[in-house]
Design a protein around this motif. Structure first.
Motif, short mmCIF file in Angstrom:
data_model
loop_
_atom_site.label_atom_id
_atom_site.label_comp_id
_atom_site.label_asym_id
_atom_site.label_seq_id
_atom_site.Cartn_x
_atom_site.Cartn_y
_atom_site.Cartn_z
N GLU A 55 -4.31 6.41 -7.86
CA GLU A 55 -3.42 5.42 -8.46
C GLU A 55 -4.18 4.11 -8.60
O GLU A 55 -4.20 3.30 -7.69
CB GLU A 55 -2.15 5.25 -7.61
CG GLU A 55 -1.35 6.55 -7.51
CD GLU A 55 -0.01 6.37 -6.83
OE1 GLU A 55 0.67 5.37 -7.11
OE2 GLU A 55 0.35 7.23 -6.02
N PRO A 56 -4.84 3.91 -9.76
CA PRO A 56 -5.70 2.73 -9.97
C PRO A 56 -4.95 1.42 -9.68
O PRO A 56 -3.79 1.27 -10.03
CB PRO A 56 -6.09 2.82 -11.44
CG PRO A 56 -5.97 4.28 -11.77
CD PRO A 56 -4.84 4.79 -10.92
N GLY A 57 -5.66 0.51 -9.01
CA GLY A 57 -5.09 -0.79 -8.71
C GLY A 57 -4.26 -0.81 -7.44
O GLY A 57 -3.84 -1.88 -7.00
N ARG A 58 -4.00 0.35 -6.86
CA ARG A 58 -3.20 0.41 -5.64
C ARG A 58 -4.10 0.58 -4.43
O ARG A 58 -5.24 1.01 -4.54
CB ARG A 58 -2.22 1.60 -5.69
CG ARG A 58 -1.16 1.56 -6.77
CD ARG A 58 -0.08 0.52 -6.56
NE ARG A 58 0.60 0.58 -5.27
CZ ARG A 58 1.68 1.32 -5.01
NH1 ARG A 58 2.18 2.10 -5.94
NH2 ARG A 58 2.25 1.29 -3.81
N PRO B 250 0.83 -1.21 0.00
CA PRO B 250 0.00 0.00 0.00
C PRO B 250 0.86 1.26 0.00
O PRO B 250 2.00 1.26 0.47
CB PRO B 250 -0.80 -0.11 1.29
CG PRO B 250 -0.03 -1.04 2.16
CD PRO B 250 0.74 -1.96 1.26
N ILE B 251 0.28 2.32 -0.52
CA ILE B 251 0.89 3.65 -0.47
C ILE B 251 0.66 4.15 0.96
O ILE B 251 -0.48 4.24 1.40
CB ILE B 251 0.22 4.59 -1.49
CG1 ILE B 251 0.33 4.01 -2.90
CG2 ILE B 251 0.82 5.99 -1.41
CD1 ILE B 251 -0.69 4.57 -3.86
N ARG B 252 1.73 4.44 1.66
CA ARG B 252 1.61 4.88 3.06
C ARG B 252 1.56 6.40 3.13
O ARG B 252 2.45 7.06 2.63
CB ARG B 252 2.77 4.34 3.89
CG ARG B 252 2.76 2.85 4.01
CD ARG B 252 3.95 2.35 4.82
NE ARG B 252 3.86 0.93 5.05
CZ ARG B 252 3.17 0.37 6.03
NH1 ARG B 252 2.49 1.10 6.88
NH2 ARG B 252 3.15 -0.94 6.17
N ILE B 253 0.51 6.90 3.77
CA ILE B 253 0.33 8.35 3.90
C ILE B 253 -0.07 8.70 5.33
O ILE B 253 -0.41 7.81 6.12
CB ILE B 253 -0.74 8.88 2.91
CG1 ILE B 253 -2.09 8.21 3.16
CG2 ILE B 253 -0.29 8.70 1.46
CD1 ILE B 253 -3.26 8.84 2.42
#
Length: 143
Positions: A80-83, A7-10
């Motif tokens: 960000e599609p698919g993420r 995952p994109i960590r934010i």
């Protein structure tokens, strides 16, 4: 685990105005509103990230001493599609008047309770805002 699967960590902020509306932002090229915030830089803790991102994106400062951790949540990433995106969220107080800056195209103050009146990212609608409502109810600040 490959990069495509992680995952994109934010870190994200829930900012309320005196009417208990919550601030959301829309990036250029997106039709979906998200919580303000962003990705950590090396060596930053979550509140340092929020302080930097909110200053860059909105021109405001956060009061770290009053930040309330809401939890860490994961859902589909909207830009960000698919993420997937994994957000550590905080209820924060700010100093200054939020202004559109950097990659932000638009900001909106929306009701904390649905319907929110804008297209909202799943992370915000399904996780972050319900956690904020629960935290406010527990602290006796809910209207």
């Amino acid at each position: 685990m490959s990069t495509a699967e992680s995952p994109i960590r934010i870190v994200t902020a829930v900012i309320l105005d005196p009417q208990q509306r919550v601030l959301v932002v829309r990036k250029h090229g997106s039709d979906t509103f998200i919580q303000p915030g962003g990705k950590r830089e090396p060596g930053e803790d979550a509140l340092q990230t929020l302080g930097r991102e909110l200053h860059e994106e909105l021109g405001v400062q956060i009061d770290s001493s009053k930040a309330v951790a809401l939890g860490s949540f994961e859902d589909a990433a909207v830009n960000e599609p698919g993420r997937r995106v994994q957000g550590e969220s905080f209820l924060v107080s700010i100093n200054g008047n939020p202004q559109v800056q950097a990659e932000i195209a638009e900001l909106a103050w929306i009701p904390l309770q649905p319907p929110h009146g804008v297209k909202l990212a799943p992370l915000s609608a399904l996780h972050v805002l319900p956690a904020a409502r629960a935290a406010l109810a527990a602290s006796g600040n809910a209207h």
